[in-house]
Design a protein around this motif. Structure first.
Motif, PDB file in Angstrom:
ATOM      1  N   ALA A  66     -41.364  25.553 -17.630  1.00 32.97           N
ATOM      2  CA  ALA A  66     -40.669  25.215 -16.388  1.00 32.97           C
ATOM      3  C   ALA A  66     -39.169  25.497 -16.516  1.00 32.97           C
ATOM      4  O   ALA A  66     -38.538  26.020 -15.591  1.00 32.97           O
ATOM      5  CB  ALA A  66     -40.911  23.755 -16.022  1.00 32.97           C
ATOM      6  N   ALA A  67     -38.604  25.174 -17.683  1.00 34.92           N
ATOM      7  CA  ALA A  67     -37.186  25.444 -17.921  1.00 34.92           C
ATOM      8  C   ALA A  67     -36.918  26.952 -17.916  1.00 34.92           C
ATOM      9  O   ALA A  67     -35.907  27.403 -17.358  1.00 34.92           O
ATOM     10  CB  ALA A  67     -36.733  24.824 -19.235  1.00 34.92           C
ATOM     11  N   LEU A  68     -37.807  27.738 -18.514  1.00 41.04           N
ATOM     12  CA  LEU A  68     -37.643  29.194 -18.513  1.00 41.04           C
ATOM     13  C   LEU A  68     -37.609  29.746 -17.089  1.00 41.04           C
ATOM     14  O   LEU A  68     -36.757  30.566 -16.746  1.00 41.04           O
ATOM     15  CB  LEU A  68     -38.777  29.876 -19.280  1.00 41.04           C
ATOM     16  CG  LEU A  68     -38.714  29.872 -20.794  1.00 41.04           C
ATOM     17  CD1 LEU A  68     -40.002  30.414 -21.390  1.00 41.04           C
ATOM     18  CD2 LEU A  68     -37.535  30.672 -21.283  1.00 41.04           C
ATOM     19  N   VAL A  69     -38.524  29.287 -16.262  1.00 39.73           N
ATOM     20  CA  VAL A  69     -38.578  29.749 -14.867  1.00 39.73           C
ATOM     21  C   VAL A  69     -37.327  29.318 -14.108  1.00 39.73           C
ATOM     22  O   VAL A  69     -36.691  30.126 -13.420  1.00 39.73           O
ATOM     23  CB  VAL A  69     -39.861  29.234 -14.170  1.00 39.73           C
ATOM     24  CG1 VAL A  69     -39.823  29.505 -12.676  1.00 39.73           C
ATOM     25  CG2 VAL A  69     -41.096  29.851 -14.809  1.00 39.73           C
ATOM     26  N   LEU A  70     -36.966  28.044 -14.233  1.00 37.76           N
ATOM     27  CA  LEU A  70     -35.787  27.528 -13.535  1.00 37.76           C
ATOM     28  C   LEU A  70     -34.517  28.256 -13.962  1.00 37.76           C
ATOM     29  O   LEU A  70     -33.750  28.745 -13.121  1.00 37.76           O
ATOM     30  CB  LEU A  70     -35.633  26.022 -13.788  1.00 37.76           C
ATOM     31  CG  LEU A  70     -34.377  25.363 -13.212  1.00 37.76           C
ATOM     32  CD1 LEU A  70     -34.396  25.403 -11.692  1.00 37.76           C
ATOM     33  CD2 LEU A  70     -34.245  23.940 -13.720  1.00 37.76           C
ATOM     34  N   PHE A  71     -34.286  28.361 -15.269  1.00 40.50           N
ATOM     35  CA  PHE A  71     -33.074  29.020 -15.755  1.00 40.50           C
ATOM     36  C   PHE A  71     -33.066  30.503 -15.419  1.00 40.50           C
ATOM     37  O   PHE A  71     -32.027  31.067 -15.087  1.00 40.50           O
ATOM     38  CB  PHE A  71     -32.883  28.796 -17.258  1.00 40.50           C
ATOM     39  CG  PHE A  71     -32.524  27.386 -17.613  1.00 40.50           C
ATOM     40  CD1 PHE A  71     -31.707  26.617 -16.798  1.00 40.50           C
ATOM     41  CD2 PHE A  71     -33.004  26.807 -18.769  1.00 40.50           C
ATOM     42  CE1 PHE A  71     -31.379  25.306 -17.122  1.00 40.50           C
ATOM     43  CE2 PHE A  71     -32.682  25.498 -19.104  1.00 40.50           C
ATOM     44  CZ  PHE A  71     -31.863  24.752 -18.273  1.00 40.50           C
ATOM     45  N   SER A  72     -34.224  31.160 -15.483  1.00 39.57           N
ATOM     46  CA  SER A  72     -34.282  32.582 -15.130  1.00 39.57           C
ATOM     47  C   SER A  72     -33.916  32.796 -13.665  1.00 39.57           C
ATOM     48  O   SER A  72     -33.189  33.739 -13.326  1.00 39.57           O
ATOM     49  CB  SER A  72     -35.671  33.155 -15.413  1.00 39.57           C
ATOM     50  OG  SER A  72     -35.938  33.133 -16.789  1.00 39.57           O
ATOM     51  N   ALA A  73     -34.401  31.927 -12.791  1.00 39.11           N
ATOM     52  CA  ALA A  73     -34.072  32.048 -11.364  1.00 39.11           C
ATOM     53  C   ALA A  73     -32.580  31.829 -11.124  1.00 39.11           C
ATOM     54  O   ALA A  73     -31.929  32.604 -10.408  1.00 39.11           O
ATOM     55  CB  ALA A  73     -34.895  31.049 -10.549  1.00 39.11           C
ATOM     56  N   ILE A  74     -32.032  30.787 -11.742  1.00 37.11           N
ATOM     57  CA  ILE A  74     -30.602  30.504 -11.584  1.00 37.11           C
ATOM     58  C   ILE A  74     -29.764  31.642 -12.161  1.00 37.11           C
ATOM     59  O   ILE A  74     -28.795  32.102 -11.538  1.00 37.11           O
ATOM     60  CB  ILE A  74     -30.233  29.167 -12.255  1.00 37.11           C
ATOM     61  CG1 ILE A  74     -30.873  27.995 -11.504  1.00 37.11           C
ATOM     62  CG2 ILE A  74     -28.720  28.986 -12.330  1.00 37.11           C
ATOM     63  CD1 ILE A  74     -30.788  26.666 -12.239  1.00 37.11           C
ATOM     64  N   LEU A  75     -30.148  32.131 -13.332  1.00 37.55           N
ATOM     65  CA  LEU A  75     -29.387  33.199 -13.967  1.00 37.55           C
ATOM     66  C   LEU A  75     -29.506  34.523 -13.221  1.00 37.55           C
ATOM     67  O   LEU A  75     -28.559  35.307 -13.200  1.00 37.55           O
ATOM     68  CB  LEU A  75     -29.809  33.355 -15.429  1.00 37.55           C
ATOM     69  CG  LEU A  75     -29.395  32.203 -16.338  1.00 37.55           C
ATOM     70  CD1 LEU A  75     -30.005  32.351 -17.723  1.00 37.55           C
ATOM     71  CD2 LEU A  75     -27.888  32.100 -16.436  1.00 37.55           C
ATOM     72  N   THR A  76     -30.646  34.781 -12.611  1.00 37.05           N
ATOM     73  CA  THR A  76     -30.777  35.996 -11.802  1.00 37.05           C
ATOM     74  C   THR A  76     -29.804  35.953 -10.629  1.00 37.05           C
ATOM     75  O   THR A  76     -29.091  36.925 -10.367  1.00 37.05           O
ATOM     76  CB  THR A  76     -32.223  36.169 -11.295  1.00 37.05           C
ATOM     77  OG1 THR A  76     -33.089  36.308 -12.434  1.00 37.05           O
ATOM     78  CG2 THR A  76     -32.354  37.390 -10.399  1.00 37.05           C
ATOM     79  N   GLY A  77     -29.756  34.817  -9.937  1.00 39.75           N
ATOM     80  CA  GLY A  77     -28.792  34.674  -8.839  1.00 39.75           C
ATOM     81  C   GLY A  77     -27.364  34.807  -9.332  1.00 39.75           C
ATOM     82  O   GLY A  77     -26.533  35.482  -8.706  1.00 39.75           O
ATOM     83  N   GLY A  78     -27.065  34.190 -10.467  1.00 37.94           N
ATOM     84  CA  GLY A  78     -25.728  34.276 -11.030  1.00 37.94           C
ATOM     85  C   GLY A  78     -25.359  35.685 -11.450  1.00 37.94           C
ATOM     86  O   GLY A  78     -24.232  36.140 -11.246  1.00 37.94           O
ATOM     87  N   ALA A  79     -26.311  36.400 -12.043  1.00 39.22           N
ATOM     88  CA  ALA A  79     -26.060  37.785 -12.464  1.00 39.22           C
ATOM     89  C   ALA A  79     -25.753  38.664 -11.263  1.00 39.22           C
ATOM     90  O   ALA A  79     -24.813  39.470 -11.295  1.00 39.22           O
ATOM     91  CB  ALA A  79     -27.264  38.326 -13.238  1.00 39.22           C
ATOM     92  N   LEU A  80     -26.520  38.498 -10.206  1.00 41.02           N
ATOM     93  CA  LEU A  80     -26.280  39.280  -8.993  1.00 41.02           C
ATOM     94  C   LEU A  80     -24.926  38.940  -8.385  1.00 41.02           C
ATOM     95  O   LEU A  80     -24.180  39.826  -7.950  1.00 41.02           O
ATOM     96  CB  LEU A  80     -27.412  39.057  -7.985  1.00 41.02           C
ATOM     97  CG  LEU A  80     -28.775  39.605  -8.420  1.00 41.02           C
ATOM     98  CD1 LEU A  80     -29.868  39.102  -7.489  1.00 41.02           C
ATOM     99  CD2 LEU A  80     -28.759  41.129  -8.477  1.00 41.02           C
ATOM    100  N   LEU A  81     -24.589  37.666  -8.372  1.00 41.65           N
ATOM    101  CA  LEU A  81     -23.298  37.222  -7.855  1.00 41.65           C
ATOM    102  C   LEU A  81     -22.143  37.797  -8.679  1.00 41.65           C
ATOM    103  O   LEU A  81     -21.085  38.117  -8.133  1.00 41.65           O
ATOM    104  CB  LEU A  81     -23.247  35.692  -7.863  1.00 41.65           C
ATOM    105  CG  LEU A  81     -22.092  35.014  -7.149  1.00 41.65           C
ATOM    106  CD1 LEU A  81     -22.106  35.359  -5.660  1.00 41.65           C
ATOM    107  CD2 LEU A  81     -22.182  33.513  -7.329  1.00 41.65           C
ATOM    108  N   ALA A  82     -22.353  37.955  -9.975  1.00 37.96           N
ATOM    109  CA  ALA A  82     -21.317  38.504 -10.854  1.00 37.96           C
ATOM    110  C   ALA A  82     -21.268  40.031 -10.812  1.00 37.96           C
ATOM    111  O   ALA A  82     -20.450  40.639 -11.482  1.00 37.96           O
ATOM    112  CB  ALA A  82     -21.551  38.036 -12.291  1.00 37.96           C
ATOM    113  N   GLY A  83     -22.171  40.627 -10.041  1.00 42.57           N
ATOM    114  CA  GLY A  83     -22.133  42.077  -9.887  1.00 42.57           C
ATOM    115  C   GLY A  83     -23.067  42.854 -10.793  1.00 42.57           C
ATOM    116  O   GLY A  83     -22.941  44.079 -10.899  1.00 42.57           O
ATOM    117  N   ALA A  84     -23.994  42.176 -11.432  1.00 42.87           N
ATOM    118  CA  ALA A  84     -24.963  42.891 -12.267  1.00 42.87           C
ATOM    119  C   ALA A  84     -25.817  43.782 -11.379  1.00 42.87           C
ATOM    120  O   ALA A  84     -26.287  43.353 -10.332  1.00 42.87           O
ATOM    121  CB  ALA A  84     -25.832  41.902 -13.037  1.00 42.87           C
ATOM    122  N   ASP A  85     -25.998  45.028 -11.824  1.00 44.83           N
ATOM    123  CA  ASP A  85     -26.746  45.971 -10.992  1.00 44.83           C
ATOM    124  C   ASP A  85     -27.779  46.770 -11.778  1.00 44.83           C
ATOM    125  O   ASP A  85     -28.281  47.780 -11.310  1.00 44.83           O
ATOM    126  CB  ASP A  85     -25.787  46.916 -10.279  1.00 44.83           C
ATOM    127  CG  ASP A  85     -24.913  47.697 -11.248  1.00 44.83           C
ATOM    128  OD1 ASP A  85     -25.054  47.503 -12.473  1.00 44.83           O
ATOM    129  OD2 ASP A  85     -24.089  48.502 -10.781  1.00 44.83           O
TER     130      ASP A  85
END
Length: 165
Positions: A66-85
């Motif tokens: 559950a932590a892997l899924v939650l953190f992956s979702a949060i980090l995906t949003g954060g990566a996109l917000l930081a300009g990861a492409d």
């Protein structure tokens, strides 16, 4: 990628992580018992019902998944917000934040809060200063399986960024 944004998001993620840990501990002190040294677990279970704490028990795997899924979702949003492409940028972003969280969790939450402040200790183990101060136990947990979780989260986040961007 915008590195200033990565720094801001790291600070925000550390705050969110702290909030999650402290709220979970306040609500149910034994929720994360699988993260405590064996001596503390045994002392706690002398006066409380035993729950599964083995690294590959259903309960522990469910919590970690559950932590892997939650953190992956949060980090995906954060990566996109930081300009990861790209996959590489998403992976790098996730690993940077995961390393920051691992170090913060080990060196501050485990070594300072839980080791020195009795209000964060499991009921019935408040007197176990030496056991709570085991630094090597927490470092080993950060290195493995922590590094494995970091790679998995990096792969998931990198793949999600690659698919979305």
């Amino acid at each position: 990628m915008n590195w200033c944004m990565v720094l801001w998001e790291t600070a925000a993620f550390l705050a969110l992580f702290t909030l999650i840990v402290l709220l979970a501990t306040a609500k149910n002190p034994a929720a994360g018992i699988h993260n405590y040294p064996p001596e503390i677990q045994e002392a706690y279970f002398k006066n409380h019902p035993r729950i599964e704490t083995a690294p590959f028990s259903k309960r522990t795997l469910l919590i970690k998944s559950a932590a892997l899924v939650l953190f992956s979702a949060i980090l995906t949003g954060g990566a996109l917000l930081a300009g990861a492409d790209s996959f590489g940028n998403g992976f790098l972003f996730a690993v940077i934040l995961f390393v920051a969280i691992g170090a913060y969790d080990t060196f501050f939450i485990d070594w300072v809060l839980f080791a020195k402040m009795k209000m964060f200790r499991l009921p019935g183990t408040e007197h176990m200063d030496k056991e709570y101060a085991q630094k090597w136990f927490h470092v080993k947990g950060m290195l493995f399986p922590g590094s494995l979780f970091g790679v998995i989260i990096g792969l998931i986040t990198g793949a999600a960024v690659a698919l979305i961007s």
